[in-house]
Design a protein around this motif. Sequence first.
Motif, PDB file in Angstrom:
ATOM      1  N   ALA A  50       4.708 -21.205  34.260  1.00 14.85           N
ATOM      2  CA  ALA A  50       5.321 -20.039  34.478  1.00 14.85           C
ATOM      3  C   ALA A  50       6.090 -19.281  33.519  1.00 14.85           C
ATOM      4  O   ALA A  50       5.871 -18.098  33.014  1.00 14.85           O
ATOM      5  CB  ALA A  50       6.373 -20.238  36.014  1.00 14.85           C
ATOM      6  N   ARG A  51       6.807 -19.967  32.617  1.00 11.80           N
ATOM      7  CA  ARG A  51       7.593 -19.671  31.483  1.00 11.80           C
ATOM      8  C   ARG A  51       6.696 -18.985  30.161  1.00 11.80           C
ATOM      9  O   ARG A  51       6.973 -17.940  29.934  1.00 11.80           O
ATOM     10  CB  ARG A  51       8.398 -20.731  31.139  1.00 11.80           C
ATOM     11  CG  ARG A  51       9.144 -20.068  29.870  1.00 11.80           C
ATOM     12  CD  ARG A  51      10.161 -21.259  29.059  1.00 11.80           C
ATOM     13  NE  ARG A  51      11.040 -21.429  30.101  1.00 11.80           N
ATOM     14  CZ  ARG A  51      12.160 -22.185  29.848  1.00 11.80           C
ATOM     15  NH1 ARG A  51      12.180 -22.945  28.723  1.00 11.80           N
ATOM     16  NH2 ARG A  51      13.106 -22.609  30.824  1.00 11.80           N
ATOM     17  N   PHE A  52       5.505 -19.682  30.181  1.00 12.51           N
ATOM     18  CA  PHE A  52       4.531 -19.263  29.187  1.00 12.51           C
ATOM     19  C   PHE A  52       4.009 -17.974  29.720  1.00 12.51           C
ATOM     20  O   PHE A  52       3.892 -16.893  29.080  1.00 12.51           O
ATOM     21  CB  PHE A  52       3.451 -20.185  28.912  1.00 12.51           C
ATOM     22  CG  PHE A  52       2.264 -19.815  28.322  1.00 12.51           C
ATOM     23  CD1 PHE A  52       2.614 -19.842  26.815  1.00 12.51           C
ATOM     24  CD2 PHE A  52       1.214 -19.299  28.835  1.00 12.51           C
ATOM     25  CE1 PHE A  52       1.476 -19.192  25.833  1.00 12.51           C
ATOM     26  CE2 PHE A  52       0.250 -18.837  27.964  1.00 12.51           C
ATOM     27  CZ  PHE A  52       0.404 -18.860  26.544  1.00 12.51           C
ATOM     28  N   LEU A  53       3.749 -17.900  30.837  1.00 12.76           N
ATOM     29  CA  LEU A  53       2.852 -16.620  31.254  1.00 12.76           C
ATOM     30  C   LEU A  53       3.926 -15.411  31.297  1.00 12.76           C
ATOM     31  O   LEU A  53       3.603 -14.448  31.066  1.00 12.76           O
ATOM     32  CB  LEU A  53       1.973 -16.895  32.674  1.00 12.76           C
ATOM     33  CG  LEU A  53       1.137 -17.947  32.745  1.00 12.76           C
ATOM     34  CD1 LEU A  53       0.661 -18.209  34.288  1.00 12.76           C
ATOM     35  CD2 LEU A  53      -0.033 -17.373  31.923  1.00 12.76           C
ATOM     36  N   LEU A  54       5.178 -15.608  31.880  1.00 14.32           N
ATOM     37  CA  LEU A  54       6.033 -14.523  32.235  1.00 14.32           C
ATOM     38  C   LEU A  54       6.563 -14.230  30.704  1.00 14.32           C
ATOM     39  O   LEU A  54       6.775 -12.846  30.481  1.00 14.32           O
ATOM     40  CB  LEU A  54       7.140 -14.898  32.878  1.00 14.32           C
ATOM     41  CG  LEU A  54       6.823 -15.028  34.388  1.00 14.32           C
ATOM     42  CD1 LEU A  54       8.343 -15.887  35.023  1.00 14.32           C
ATOM     43  CD2 LEU A  54       6.440 -13.952  35.200  1.00 14.32           C
ATOM     44  N   ASP A  55       6.702 -14.946  29.542  1.00 11.83           N
ATOM     45  CA  ASP A  55       6.818 -14.575  28.310  1.00 11.83           C
ATOM     46  C   ASP A  55       5.689 -13.788  27.644  1.00 11.83           C
ATOM     47  O   ASP A  55       5.892 -12.754  27.160  1.00 11.83           O
ATOM     48  CB  ASP A  55       7.239 -15.854  27.391  1.00 11.83           C
ATOM     49  CG  ASP A  55       8.492 -16.588  27.700  1.00 11.83           C
ATOM     50  OD1 ASP A  55       9.431 -15.890  28.395  1.00 11.83           O
ATOM     51  OD2 ASP A  55       8.621 -17.722  27.157  1.00 11.83           O
ATOM     52  N   PHE A  56       4.489 -14.122  28.115  1.00 15.27           N
ATOM     53  CA  PHE A  56       3.351 -13.335  27.644  1.00 15.27           C
ATOM     54  C   PHE A  56       3.348 -11.678  28.191  1.00 15.27           C
ATOM     55  O   PHE A  56       2.998 -10.965  27.289  1.00 15.27           O
ATOM     56  CB  PHE A  56       2.115 -13.958  28.136  1.00 15.27           C
ATOM     57  CG  PHE A  56       0.859 -13.237  27.691  1.00 15.27           C
ATOM     58  CD1 PHE A  56       0.399 -13.275  26.455  1.00 15.27           C
ATOM     59  CD2 PHE A  56      -0.015 -12.593  28.713  1.00 15.27           C
ATOM     60  CE1 PHE A  56      -0.840 -12.419  26.193  1.00 15.27           C
ATOM     61  CE2 PHE A  56      -1.221 -11.780  28.538  1.00 15.27           C
ATOM     62  CZ  PHE A  56      -1.476 -11.737  27.227  1.00 15.27           C
ATOM     63  N   LEU A  57       3.924 -11.810  29.476  1.00 17.38           N
ATOM     64  CA  LEU A  57       4.091 -10.419  29.965  1.00 17.38           C
ATOM     65  C   LEU A  57       5.129  -9.664  29.730  1.00 17.38           C
ATOM     66  O   LEU A  57       5.448  -8.708  30.316  1.00 17.38           O
ATOM     67  CB  LEU A  57       3.607 -10.489  31.521  1.00 17.38           C
ATOM     68  CG  LEU A  57       2.092 -11.068  31.877  1.00 17.38           C
ATOM     69  CD1 LEU A  57       2.140 -11.425  33.147  1.00 17.38           C
ATOM     70  CD2 LEU A  57       1.223  -9.714  31.340  1.00 17.38           C
ATOM     71  N   GLY A  58       6.137 -10.303  29.245  1.00 20.01           N
ATOM     72  CA  GLY A  58       7.633 -10.034  29.008  1.00 20.01           C
ATOM     73  C   GLY A  58       7.816  -8.631  28.631  1.00 20.01           C
ATOM     74  O   GLY A  58       8.614  -7.819  28.662  1.00 20.01           O
ATOM     75  N   GLY A  59       6.816  -8.208  27.684  1.00 16.92           N
ATOM     76  CA  GLY A  59       6.945  -6.838  26.881  1.00 16.92           C
ATOM     77  C   GLY A  59       6.283  -5.719  27.723  1.00 16.92           C
ATOM     78  O   GLY A  59       6.388  -4.468  27.278  1.00 16.92           O
ATOM     79  N   THR A  60       5.978  -5.936  28.950  1.00 16.94           N
ATOM     80  CA  THR A  60       5.109  -4.858  29.808  1.00 16.94           C
ATOM     81  C   THR A  60       6.213  -4.194  30.447  1.00 16.94           C
ATOM     82  O   THR A  60       7.258  -4.737  31.048  1.00 16.94           O
ATOM     83  CB  THR A  60       4.512  -5.666  30.878  1.00 16.94           C
ATOM     84  OG1 THR A  60       3.384  -6.313  30.124  1.00 16.94           O
ATOM     85  CG2 THR A  60       3.735  -4.535  31.477  1.00 16.94           C
ATOM     86  N   THR A  61       6.492  -2.677  30.059  1.00 16.74           N
ATOM     87  CA  THR A  61       7.361  -1.769  30.776  1.00 16.74           C
ATOM     88  C   THR A  61       7.139  -1.743  32.287  1.00 16.74           C
ATOM     89  O   THR A  61       6.014  -1.772  32.797  1.00 16.74           O
ATOM     90  CB  THR A  61       7.439  -0.429  30.195  1.00 16.74           C
ATOM     91  OG1 THR A  61       6.134   0.164  30.211  1.00 16.74           O
ATOM     92  CG2 THR A  61       7.587  -0.689  28.434  1.00 16.74           C
ATOM     93  N   ALA A  62       8.359  -0.821  32.961  1.00 14.99           N
ATOM     94  CA  ALA A  62       7.984  -0.843  34.298  1.00 14.99           C
ATOM     95  C   ALA A  62       6.884   0.270  34.384  1.00 14.99           C
ATOM     96  O   ALA A  62       5.967   0.394  35.427  1.00 14.99           O
ATOM     97  CB  ALA A  62       9.360  -0.304  35.089  1.00 14.99           C
ATOM     98  N   ALA A  63       6.887   1.287  33.579  1.00 18.55           N
ATOM     99  CA  ALA A  63       5.809   2.378  33.285  1.00 18.55           C
ATOM    100  C   ALA A  63       4.357   1.790  33.366  1.00 18.55           C
ATOM    101  O   ALA A  63       3.538   2.161  34.180  1.00 18.55           O
ATOM    102  CB  ALA A  63       6.269   3.465  32.497  1.00 18.55           C
ATOM    103  N   GLU A  64       4.419   0.724  32.556  1.00 22.00           N
ATOM    104  CA  GLU A  64       3.003   0.159  32.256  1.00 22.00           C
ATOM    105  C   GLU A  64       2.563  -0.710  33.550  1.00 22.00           C
ATOM    106  O   GLU A  64       1.216  -0.761  33.918  1.00 22.00           O
ATOM    107  CB  GLU A  64       3.021  -0.595  31.225  1.00 22.00           C
ATOM    108  CG  GLU A  64       3.191   0.115  29.792  1.00 22.00           C
ATOM    109  CD  GLU A  64       3.463  -0.925  28.370  1.00 22.00           C
ATOM    110  OE1 GLU A  64       3.296  -0.265  27.412  1.00 22.00           O
ATOM    111  OE2 GLU A  64       4.108  -1.859  28.760  1.00 22.00           O
ATOM    112  N   ARG A  65       3.558  -1.399  34.229  1.00 21.87           N
ATOM    113  CA  ARG A  65       3.164  -2.156  35.117  1.00 21.87           C
ATOM    114  C   ARG A  65       2.608  -1.368  36.628  1.00 21.87           C
ATOM    115  O   ARG A  65       1.667  -1.590  37.033  1.00 21.87           O
ATOM    116  CB  ARG A  65       4.337  -2.816  35.846  1.00 21.87           C
ATOM    117  CG  ARG A  65       4.667  -4.041  35.045  1.00 21.87           C
ATOM    118  CD  ARG A  65       6.174  -4.540  35.163  1.00 21.87           C
ATOM    119  NE  ARG A  65       6.408  -5.493  34.411  1.00 21.87           N
ATOM    120  CZ  ARG A  65       7.087  -6.781  34.581  1.00 21.87           C
ATOM    121  NH1 ARG A  65       7.476  -7.064  36.017  1.00 21.87           N
ATOM    122  NH2 ARG A  65       7.567  -7.718  33.816  1.00 21.87           N
TER     123      ARG A  65
END
Length: 209
Positions: free
Chosen positions: A97-112
């Motif tokens: 979980a930590r690895f995957l969430l770190d990978f996606l951590g830079g995704t902004t709310a608008a991008e999501r």
Amino acid sequence: MTDTATRYLYLARHGEAESHGDDSGLTAAGRRQAALLGRRLAGRPVSVLHHGPLPRAAETARLVAEQLTGVRPEPCEEAGDFVPYVPARDELPDDSARFLLDFLGGTTAAEREEGAVLARRAVERFTGPVPGREERHELVVTHAFLVGWLVRHALDAPAWRWLGANAANAALTVLRYTPGRPPAVLLLNDQGHLPEELHWTGYPPQYRF
């Protein structure tokens, strides 16, 4: 009852790009990859070619289309480079979980938000049997995330499982949607049309199997 026919969906990530920037075109290796992908597909009855709007996808599609007969590349947003889904912590395995969430951590709310909309539209546009009685062979030149997302969808896997479904440059994945049957993964990340030096470009050496 409306007649429907089988759809063969060919998915290919763009060739190797000069950088990860949105304006980046293909390297010389990427252009070779695209041409070889086109030759691989030249014997198949591909009649539709979609591609993402970024230059690296558009250039790949153009080079592929040069090897095909009567197929014109058509840009579409649904084949673009976007994050299709960002999972919550409790959806993920504890050990990763930590690895995957770190990978996606830079995704902004608008991008999501935008990614979720495009992911839904991509499923609506590219998957399932097609109307009519004639089967369709359809190519989408896209990016790694969408390849993973559509493979995950075909397998009815959890939404987060697009993560970890890596796609190599100019590799070929083929999904089949036949009326009355579950989707089938016929090919996955096949690089048989590429020489060894063009396998897994941009990835570390351990990806070269």
